[in-house]
Motif scaffolding. Structure first.
Motif, PDB file in Angstrom:
ATOM      1  N   GLY A 151      -9.908 -29.895   6.940  1.00 58.76           N
ATOM      2  CA  GLY A 151     -10.372 -28.555   6.577  1.00 58.76           C
ATOM      3  C   GLY A 151      -9.231 -27.588   6.326  1.00 58.76           C
ATOM      4  N   ASN A 152      -7.985 -28.063   6.494  1.00 61.98           N
ATOM      5  CA  ASN A 152      -6.820 -27.198   6.250  1.00 61.98           C
ATOM      6  C   ASN A 152      -5.778 -27.941   5.446  1.00 61.98           C
ATOM      7  OD1 ASN A 152      -7.495 -24.765   7.628  1.00 61.98           O
ATOM      8  ND2 ASN A 152      -7.149 -25.828   9.555  1.00 61.98           N
ATOM      9  N   ARG A 153      -4.959 -27.171   4.725  1.00 64.58           N
ATOM     10  CA  ARG A 153      -3.904 -27.790   3.921  1.00 64.58           C
ATOM     11  C   ARG A 153      -2.555 -27.764   4.634  1.00 64.58           C
ATOM     12  NH1 ARG A 153      -4.278 -27.850  -1.787  1.00 64.58           N
ATOM     13  NH2 ARG A 153      -2.175 -27.025  -1.894  1.00 64.58           N
ATOM     14  N   VAL A 154      -2.380 -26.864   5.591  1.00 60.27           N
ATOM     15  CA  VAL A 154      -1.068 -26.767   6.235  1.00 60.27           C
ATOM     16  C   VAL A 154      -1.149 -27.077   7.733  1.00 60.27           C
ATOM     17  CG1 VAL A 154       0.947 -25.318   6.647  1.00 60.27           C
ATOM     18  CG2 VAL A 154      -0.281 -25.132   4.496  1.00 60.27           C
ATOM     19  N   HIS A 155      -1.737 -26.211   8.491  1.00 59.39           N
ATOM     20  CA  HIS A 155      -1.863 -26.474   9.931  1.00 59.39           C
ATOM     21  C   HIS A 155      -3.220 -27.116  10.180  1.00 59.39           C
ATOM     22  CE1 HIS A 155       1.860 -24.618  10.952  1.00 59.39           C
ATOM     23  NE2 HIS A 155       1.521 -23.475  10.401  1.00 59.39           N
ATOM     24  N   TYR A 156      -3.226 -28.397  10.432  1.00 58.44           N
ATOM     25  CA  TYR A 156      -4.502 -29.146  10.462  1.00 58.44           C
ATOM     26  C   TYR A 156      -5.122 -29.166  11.848  1.00 58.44           C
ATOM     27  CZ  TYR A 156      -0.821 -30.932   7.498  1.00 58.44           C
ATOM     28  OH  TYR A 156       0.288 -31.017   6.705  1.00 58.44           O
ATOM     29  N   THR A 157      -4.282 -29.072  12.878  1.00 62.75           N
ATOM     30  CA  THR A 157      -4.746 -29.056  14.270  1.00 62.75           C
ATOM     31  C   THR A 157      -5.758 -30.178  14.517  1.00 62.75           C
ATOM     32  OG1 THR A 157      -4.650 -26.664  13.939  1.00 62.75           O
ATOM     33  CG2 THR A 157      -5.301 -27.436  16.116  1.00 62.75           C
ATOM     34  N   ILE A 158      -5.333 -31.395  14.245  1.00 65.51           N
ATOM     35  CA  ILE A 158      -6.246 -32.536  14.429  1.00 65.51           C
ATOM     36  C   ILE A 158      -6.327 -32.975  15.905  1.00 65.51           C
ATOM     37  CG2 ILE A 158      -6.628 -34.969  13.813  1.00 65.51           C
ATOM     38  CD1 ILE A 158      -5.346 -34.263  11.062  1.00 65.51           C
ATOM     39  N   LEU A 161      -6.431 -32.686  23.467  1.00 62.19           N
ATOM     40  CA  LEU A 161      -6.276 -33.574  24.628  1.00 62.19           C
ATOM     41  C   LEU A 161      -7.473 -34.505  24.744  1.00 62.19           C
ATOM     42  CD1 LEU A 161      -4.779 -31.195  27.356  1.00 62.19           C
ATOM     43  CD2 LEU A 161      -3.628 -33.043  26.126  1.00 62.19           C
ATOM     44  N   GLY A 162      -7.221 -35.789  24.736  1.00 65.09           N
ATOM     45  CA  GLY A 162      -8.290 -36.781  24.870  1.00 65.09           C
ATOM     46  C   GLY A 162      -8.837 -37.285  23.558  1.00 65.09           C
ATOM     47  N   GLY A 163      -8.387 -36.761  22.451  1.00 61.64           N
ATOM     48  CA  GLY A 163      -8.925 -37.256  21.174  1.00 61.64           C
ATOM     49  C   GLY A 163      -8.579 -36.363  20.000  1.00 61.64           C
ATOM     50  N   ILE A 164      -9.597 -36.076  19.204  1.00 59.81           N
ATOM     51  CA  ILE A 164      -9.374 -35.214  18.036  1.00 59.81           C
ATOM     52  C   ILE A 164     -10.462 -34.148  17.980  1.00 59.81           C
ATOM     53  CG2 ILE A 164      -8.244 -36.973  16.625  1.00 59.81           C
ATOM     54  CD1 ILE A 164     -11.148 -37.077  15.210  1.00 59.81           C
ATOM     55  N   ARG A 165     -10.192 -33.139  17.192  1.00 57.04           N
ATOM     56  CA  ARG A 165     -11.224 -32.103  17.011  1.00 57.04           C
ATOM     57  C   ARG A 165     -12.351 -32.667  16.154  1.00 57.04           C
ATOM     58  NH1 ARG A 165      -9.301 -27.343  18.872  1.00 57.04           N
ATOM     59  NH2 ARG A 165      -7.097 -27.577  19.408  1.00 57.04           N
ATOM     60  N   PRO A 166     -13.603 -32.251  16.446  1.00 58.45           N
ATOM     61  CA  PRO A 166     -14.749 -32.820  15.737  1.00 58.45           C
ATOM     62  C   PRO A 166     -14.665 -32.650  14.219  1.00 58.45           C
ATOM     63  CG  PRO A 166     -15.480 -31.553  17.627  1.00 58.45           C
ATOM     64  CD  PRO A 166     -14.016 -31.346  17.530  1.00 58.45           C
ATOM     65  N   ARG A 167     -14.100 -31.529  13.746  1.00 60.71           N
ATOM     66  CA  ARG A 167     -14.071 -31.317  12.289  1.00 60.71           C
ATOM     67  C   ARG A 167     -13.144 -32.313  11.588  1.00 60.71           C
ATOM     68  NH1 ARG A 167      -9.198 -28.965  11.787  1.00 60.71           N
ATOM     69  NH2 ARG A 167      -8.607 -27.431  13.341  1.00 60.71           N
ATOM     70  N   ALA A 168     -12.237 -32.928  12.346  1.00 58.61           N
ATOM     71  CA  ALA A 168     -11.321 -33.892  11.733  1.00 58.61           C
ATOM     72  C   ALA A 168     -11.839 -35.324  11.823  1.00 58.61           C
ATOM     73  CB  ALA A 168      -9.945 -33.800  12.398  1.00 58.61           C
ATOM     74  N   ASP A 169     -13.032 -35.488  12.419  1.00 60.68           N
ATOM     75  CA  ASP A 169     -13.599 -36.833  12.462  1.00 60.68           C
ATOM     76  C   ASP A 169     -13.957 -37.271  11.034  1.00 60.68           C
ATOM     77  OD1 ASP A 169     -14.452 -39.181  13.491  1.00 60.68           O
ATOM     78  OD2 ASP A 169     -16.344 -38.427  14.313  1.00 60.68           O
ATOM     79  N   ILE A 170     -13.931 -38.581  10.826  1.00 66.32           N
ATOM     80  CA  ILE A 170     -14.115 -39.074   9.450  1.00 66.32           C
ATOM     81  C   ILE A 170     -15.496 -39.707   9.300  1.00 66.32           C
ATOM     82  CG2 ILE A 170     -13.224 -40.673   7.702  1.00 66.32           C
ATOM     83  CD1 ILE A 170     -10.463 -40.285   8.878  1.00 66.32           C
ATOM     84  N   SER A 171     -16.343 -39.035   8.557  1.00 64.75           N
ATOM     85  CA  SER A 171     -17.680 -39.569   8.283  1.00 64.75           C
ATOM     86  C   SER A 171     -17.573 -40.632   7.177  1.00 64.75           C
ATOM     87  CB  SER A 171     -18.597 -38.441   7.819  1.00 64.75           C
ATOM     88  OG  SER A 171     -18.114 -37.918   6.603  1.00 64.75           O
ATOM     89  N   HIS A 172     -18.687 -41.322   6.924  1.00 69.10           N
ATOM     90  CA  HIS A 172     -18.685 -42.341   5.877  1.00 69.10           C
ATOM     91  C   HIS A 172     -18.354 -41.725   4.513  1.00 69.10           C
ATOM     92  CE1 HIS A 172     -19.733 -45.943   3.712  1.00 69.10           C
ATOM     93  NE2 HIS A 172     -20.569 -45.239   2.946  1.00 69.10           N
TER      94      HIS A 172
END
Lengths: 395, 340
Positions: A151-158, A161-172
């Motif tokens: 959702g970002n081009r520069v600071h992605y903040t993926i 702690l413990g995993g990744i942010r939900p918006r960076a999860d990869i759907s089909h």
């Protein structure tokens, strides 16, 4: 003529920077020349200290990790990932494999856009505006893929702690989109790489300049592609379980040690990054990407190393009993890589020295401290974190 | 009497035409480069015409120079030199002054090149030695007895370019002289079938241009290489390469002085191309029908320069010397073929 004799003969100094059109980062080069051949060099930085480590002192770790991402606008993901990884190691937090895969994808996309930015800048210094523009055109889809991913081009903040942010999860759907974009990117990149490495003008400018021997690379601590272009086969990705156990890729090592080798090393690393991204997308585990089953609390001194686009990155800190940061240290590769360029540019023509020094891909935003020059008093001093804080409070 | 009237009209009008057309050339060149780079590029009039007037009306800044007035006057001298060169190639000046020889043009070109030496020596910008930084405190490397400004580095490079880099241009300049056995410009044009008294547009096709002969084609290539050097255009722009010396000798030109420098460069692009058209196509600049094909053909070299520039990096002397020597050798072959 022996090198020492030539150094002694240096009577002319050409100072460049802190402000200079070829130096996108604020550093100063003093080149000592005989005619226009560099016989000795001194590189100075430390003028853009932002005191991030000091600011992080006492900050909740979650906030601190966000701040690590702001250390650099190019290698932002690796900072937050390595910081997160360090805390996860220290607290023994389990991270789902799906999250590891997505973090790896982020890191490789970042490597791609960093290397392509490097190439674009290198062509600009070489004076080849057309290749520079085309390089940025090849790079643009990488930014778009990062946008699709996070959702970002520069600071992605993926990472979190413990995993990744939900918006960076990869759907089909997201995965299919990324596959098609990567296919196009690979085609463009291969065409561009072939053109660059076969262009006689470009090659004539970058071959046989900026030689850094294997011994000097070790002695001065060149890192990442700069080290690998001098024949040293080392890449942290081969040591990290996130990479080592899951992906098949080559570490690009070249023996030449010249600017051409450093450029070529990055070009081929781009292709390896695409290979890793494709594997990560293909083998993405189907599971919850975030583990929230952990408690923040006191943590002893923990460290983590990782392979950023520019080379080895190191993070360490401890946490107090409520999870606040104590003594955060972040070390980026530019500091030692840039130092290695002091010897690498010796023997170059003055114009070649610029591209030699830039060929280590220096990023000063990560490494700097500030030197203040008081022209009226005729004094100078290095600004300490306390001085920065005092100035900030005055504002 | 008619000759003197023609002389006066030409003296006034040809520089005006040169000024008007030359303000278009940088825009055309930038547009071509932009299209090669898959960009839209600036509007055609912006880099040459509007940039000139924009700088003309900016606040005047005193340059950091030991002799600011002389420094500021150098582009003006350059502009007049260029106007003088183009006027020397006109039939009207030939009739009255008979100064239009290749030797005169070569001499004036050398003066034009020398201007950059003066510019570089008279500019002391803040970007290098004067930038405040504690370099020379205890602990720093102390080697250089002399701290050199970027402009001074650029001067050395200019000198090298004058000595060797622009050599192909002068060889290209003299190929027509050898071919037709005269250093007179009008004699060269006449040998290609040009008659200023009777020329009309349909005579274009009855001309016998030098460029379509073997020595002419070889000489034209040498001239073109030298043209790039004289313009300090990529790949021969080491005199003001961004990688180290930034703008080189012209670093301190600002406001109206930069406008003057822009105009000098624009007029140089036009005039050197105009000389080429006169020598290699046999169509000199004159007030009359010949001016139309002349101006159209003048576009050839800037367009070629734009294309070459778009595909080359800046070359250092490691590449410039062999290239220059190669083109010079090519020019010499042209001279030999012309003799034969």
């Amino acid at each position: 003529m022996a090198d020492t004799d030539r150094k002694d003969r240096a009577e002319v100094e050409v100072p460049m920077g802190m402000v200079h059109s070829a130096l996108l980062e604020p550093f100063r080069i003093r080149l000592f020349v005989d005619d226009e051949v560099v016989v000795d060099a001194e590189i100075t930085y430390d003028t853009a200290h932002r005191g991030i480590e000091r600011i992080m002192e006492g900050m909740p770790i979650q906030k601190g990790l966000i701040l690590t991402e702001r250390i650099c606008g190019i290698c932002s993901h690796i900072h937050i990932w390595n910081g997160t990884r360090m805390v996860e190691r220290g607290l023994g937090i389990d991270v789902p494999q799906r999250a590891h895969h997505i973090r790896v994808i982020g890191n490789e996309l970042e490597r791609l856009h960093s290397h392509l930015l490097y190439l674009g800048h290198a062509f600009e210094i070489l004076g080849h505006e057309t290749f520079s523009m085309r390089c940025f055109m090849v790079r643009e889809p990488v930014q778009n893929i990062l946008f699709v991913l996070s959702g970002n081009r520069v600071h992605y903040t993926i990472p979190v702690l413990g995993g990744i942010r939900p918006r960076a999860d990869i759907s089909h759907e997201k995965r299919q989109t990324m596959f098609s974009m990567i296919d196009k990117l690979e085609t463009d990149l291969r065409e561009f790489a072939a053109r660059v490495l076969n262009d006689p003008f470009i090659v004539s400018r970058i071959k046989e300049i900026g030689y850094l021997s294997k011994e000097d690379a070790v002695k001065y601590g060149a890192l990442g592609p700069n080290m690998r272009a001098s024949g040293i086969d080392f890449d942290w990705r081969y040591k990290l379980p996130e990479y080592r156990d899951h992906f098949d890729f080559e570490v690009i090592v070249r023996d030449g040690g010249t600017v051409l080798d450093r450029v070529a090393c990055r070009v081929f690393e781009c292709l390896e990054s695409i290979k890793i991204i494709r594997q990560a997308l293909e083998t993405l585990p189907d599971e919850d990407p975030t583990n929230v089953d952990f408690e923040l609390g006191a943590m002893g001194y923990s460290t983590s190393y990782n392979e950023a686009a520019r080379g080895e990155i190191y993070d360490s800190c401890a946490l107090d009993e409520v999870g606040r940061i104590r003594s955060y240290i972040n070390r980026t590769p530019s500091m030692s890589s840039l130092s290695a360029m002091e010897v690498s540019c010796i023997g170059d023509h003055l114009t070649d020295a610029s591209i030699t020094i830039a060929s280590c891909d220096p990023c000063l935003t990560c490494t700097n401290r500030m030197t203040v020059v008081d022209e009226k008093k005729g004094t100078n001093y290095v600004m300490e974190p306390e001085d920065v804080l005092r100035l900030a409070r005055r504002v | 009497m008619m000759d003197w009237i023609d002389f006066a009209i030409t003296t006034v009008c040809i520089p005006i035409v040169a000024f008007v057309v030359s303000t278009w050339l940088p825009g055309i060149m930038r547009k071509i480069q932009a299209r090669i780079q898959l960009r839209i590029g600036p509007p055609v009039l912006t880099p040459g015409f509007w940039a000139f007037f924009k700088f003309l009306y900016k606040e005047r800044i005193r340059p950091v120079s030991p002799m600011p007035r002389l420094y500021h006057s150098l582009p003006v001298i350059g502009i007049f030199l260029m106007f003088f060169i183009i006027l020397l190639t006109t039939p009207a000046w030939e009739t009255v002054l008979t100064l239009g020889t290749l030797v005169a043009i070569a001499g004036l070109m050398k003066v034009e090149e020398m201007l950059y030496l003066f510019m570089g020596n008279l500019s002391k910008s803040i970007l290098s030695v004067r930038m405040p930084y504690p370099d020379q405190v205890k602990g720093a490397v102390m080697k250089g007895k002399v701290r050199r400004f970027f402009e001074q580095v650029a001067v050395v490079r200019t000198f090298k370019l004058i000595s060797i880099g622009s050599f192909p241009l002068y060889i290209g300049l003299f190929v027509p002289a050898v071919m037709y056995g005269s250093i007179g410009i009008m004699a060269v044009a006449s040998a290609q079938g040009f008659d200023p008294a009777t020329f009309v547009l349909r005579d274009l096709f009855s001309l016998d241009p030098l460029i379509f002969t073997v020595p002419g084609a070889i000489g034209a290539i040498a001239y073109f290489a030298g043209y790039l050097v004289i313009l300090n255009e990529y790949p021969f722009s080491i005199m003001h390469t961004k990688a180290d010396v930034v703008e080189g000798p012209t670093l301190e030109y600002a406001a109206w002085a930069r406008a003057g420098y822009y105009l000098m460069r624009e007029v140089t692009i036009f005039v050197m191309s105009s000389v080429f058209v006169t020598l290699y196509f046999g169509i000199p600049p004159m007030i009359g029908w010949a001016l139309i094909p002349h101006i159209i053909l003048v576009m050839l070299l800037p367009v070629g320069a734009a294309i070459v520039s778009a595909f080359t990096p800046v070359l250092t002397f490691k590449q410039v010397y062999p290239l220059s020597l190669g083109f010079s050798a090519l020019g010499v072959i042209g001279l030999i073929v012309a003799m034969l």
